[in-house]
Enzyme design. Structure first.
Site, PDB file in Angstrom:
ATOM      1  N   ARG A  24       0.790  -1.218   0.000  1.00  0.00           N
ATOM      2  CA  ARG A  24       0.000   0.000   0.000  1.00  0.00           C
ATOM      3  C   ARG A  24       0.834   1.285   0.000  1.00  0.00           C
ATOM      4  O   ARG A  24       0.787   2.067  -0.924  1.00  0.00           O
ATOM      5  CB  ARG A  24      -0.943  -0.006   1.218  1.00  0.00           C
ATOM      6  N   ARG A  43      15.596  -5.269  10.013  1.00  0.00           N
ATOM      7  CA  ARG A  43      16.592  -5.978  10.807  1.00  0.00           C
ATOM      8  C   ARG A  43      17.256  -7.079   9.994  1.00  0.00           C
ATOM      9  O   ARG A  43      18.264  -7.642  10.398  1.00  0.00           O
ATOM     10  CB  ARG A  43      15.911  -6.545  12.055  1.00  0.00           C
ATOM     11  N   HIS A  84       5.391   0.067  18.477  1.00  0.00           N
ATOM     12  CA  HIS A  84       5.149   1.448  18.056  1.00  0.00           C
ATOM     13  C   HIS A  84       5.687   2.469  19.046  1.00  0.00           C
ATOM     14  O   HIS A  84       6.361   3.430  18.653  1.00  0.00           O
ATOM     15  CB  HIS A  84       3.653   1.684  17.845  1.00  0.00           C
ATOM     16  N   LYS A 102      -1.840   2.277  12.093  1.00  0.00           N
ATOM     17  CA  LYS A 102      -2.784   2.060  13.177  1.00  0.00           C
ATOM     18  C   LYS A 102      -2.592   0.681  13.781  1.00  0.00           C
ATOM     19  O   LYS A 102      -2.119  -0.223  13.084  1.00  0.00           O
ATOM     20  CB  LYS A 102      -4.235   2.249  12.728  1.00  0.00           C
TER      21      LYS A 102
END
Length: 351
Positions: A24, A43, A84, A102
């Site tokens: 996206r 990573r 987050h 989100k």
């Protein structure tokens, strides 16, 4: 900010090679006239290299190394929700504007902390609820405000997907997994959008996978101060459904693919009034591009501090209240076996 001809360009980095980023956001950033992907971090150096080759940017091994670069103005953070808070804090403290996937955080207190930090540093911080940027919801709000269905009585919404890959972080509590944070947040945010900021959680249920400890299904009942109710359902054990409806004294409005409309289709807003049934074809819209554009515009315009701070904090509080109010039941882990039947792609966040 970087320069592209005479135009300012937002130089962006990406922390993580999550599926939603690859499908996206990265293609949209790459195509945006006022944004440029400078580097992507993972990573896993091999994964970073593959993504960088695809999008023509630098590959960085390790998230902090990307944040330490001085040729990046802003970062997009699609890592699992349980990470987050740490990485948004690090990004803000490194002087980067942040677009975070989100949910912004897994706990209300963490969301408050991030808002305070972004406000103090004068940096843009946005929670990436892309569906909010699709024009179909403005059409729905206009119909309600015009009295098309009379006095609003009930809002209902469902977002369910078939069982996901058992190896997904969505089945790991330590990474912020679970259906509430992945798909349940969409009906919650839609209820806030259409019913306003005074929602309160009245009751909830959560079905917990006994093998993993994450919630795989749930329901929520909320209400406004004047007792307009919101009835929400969500989960990872369902045939695909992604919808909401508003039921009033003189009719009903319903929307399918409410959170995941492909940009090439014209969504249908259905209106039922007694014996009259109307389908309104809303213009096709690109919610991903619109969401990115709102973030880029905010940064380039010199806006400082969080975007939609009140709404983001209310969302985090409602999630916390759902957990506090929920009646919990354990379910068997075999429910995580993925179905083989064809249907809409079951991706978290469904975006």
């Amino acid at each position: 900010m970087g320069e592209h001809g005479c135009e300012r360009v937002l130089r962006m980095g990406v922390l993580g090679c999550a599926d939603i980023a690859l499908r996206r956001l990265l293609p949209v950033i790459a195509a945006h006239e006022s944004a440029r992907i400078v580097a992507v971090a993972s990573r896993d150096s091999a994964k970073a290299a593959l993504v960088s080759d695809r999008f023509g940017c630098s590959a960085v091994t390790g998230y902090q190394r990307l944040l330490d670069r001085d040729d990046i103005d802003a970062v997009y953070i699609p890592v699992p929700p349980g990470l987050h808070h740490e990485w948004v804090v690090r990004a803000l403290e490194a002087g980067k504007h942040v677009l975070a996937e989100k949910p912004l955080c897994t706990a209300y207190e963490e969301a408050v902390d991030l808002m305070r930090l972004a406000r103090r540093l004068g940096l843009v911080l946005a929670e990436n609820f892309m569906f909010l940027h699709h024009s179909q919801h403005a059409t729905v709000r206009s119909l309600v405000e015009d009295g098309t269905i009379g006095e609003l009585q009930v809002f209902s919404s469902s977002f369910g997907v078939p069982p996901l890959d058992p190896a997904s972080f969505r089945y790991r509590p330590d990474l912020g997994g679970g259906a509430l944070l992945d798909v349940g947040v969409y009906p919650l945010r839609a209820a806030q959008l259409l019913l306003g900021p005074e929602l309160e959680v009245r009751a909830a249920t959560l079905r917990i996978d006994e093998a993993t400890g994450v919630d795989v299904a749930g329901s929520v009942l909320l209400s406004t101060p004047d007792c307009v109710s919101a009835q929400l359902d969500f989960g990872f054990q369902h045939s695909y459904r992604c919808s909401y409806a508003l039921w009033g004294s003189r009719g009903r409005i319903s929307v399918d693919r409410a959170f995941t409309p492909p940009e090439q289709i014209k969504p249908l807003v259905r209106v039922q009034q007694q014996d009259r049934y109307t389908e309104l074809a809303v213009a096709a819209d690109h919610q991903v591009r619109n969401a990115l554009g709102a973030f880029v515009d905010a940064v380039l315009s010199g806006a400082g501090g969080p975007l939609a701070e009140d709404e983001t904090l209310l969302q985090a509080r409602l999630v916390s209240d759902v957990r506090g109010a929920a009646k919990v039941a354990l379910v068997k882990g075999h429910s995580r076996q993925r179905p083989t039947a064809s249907g809409p792609r079951a991706t978290a966040a469904g975006q």
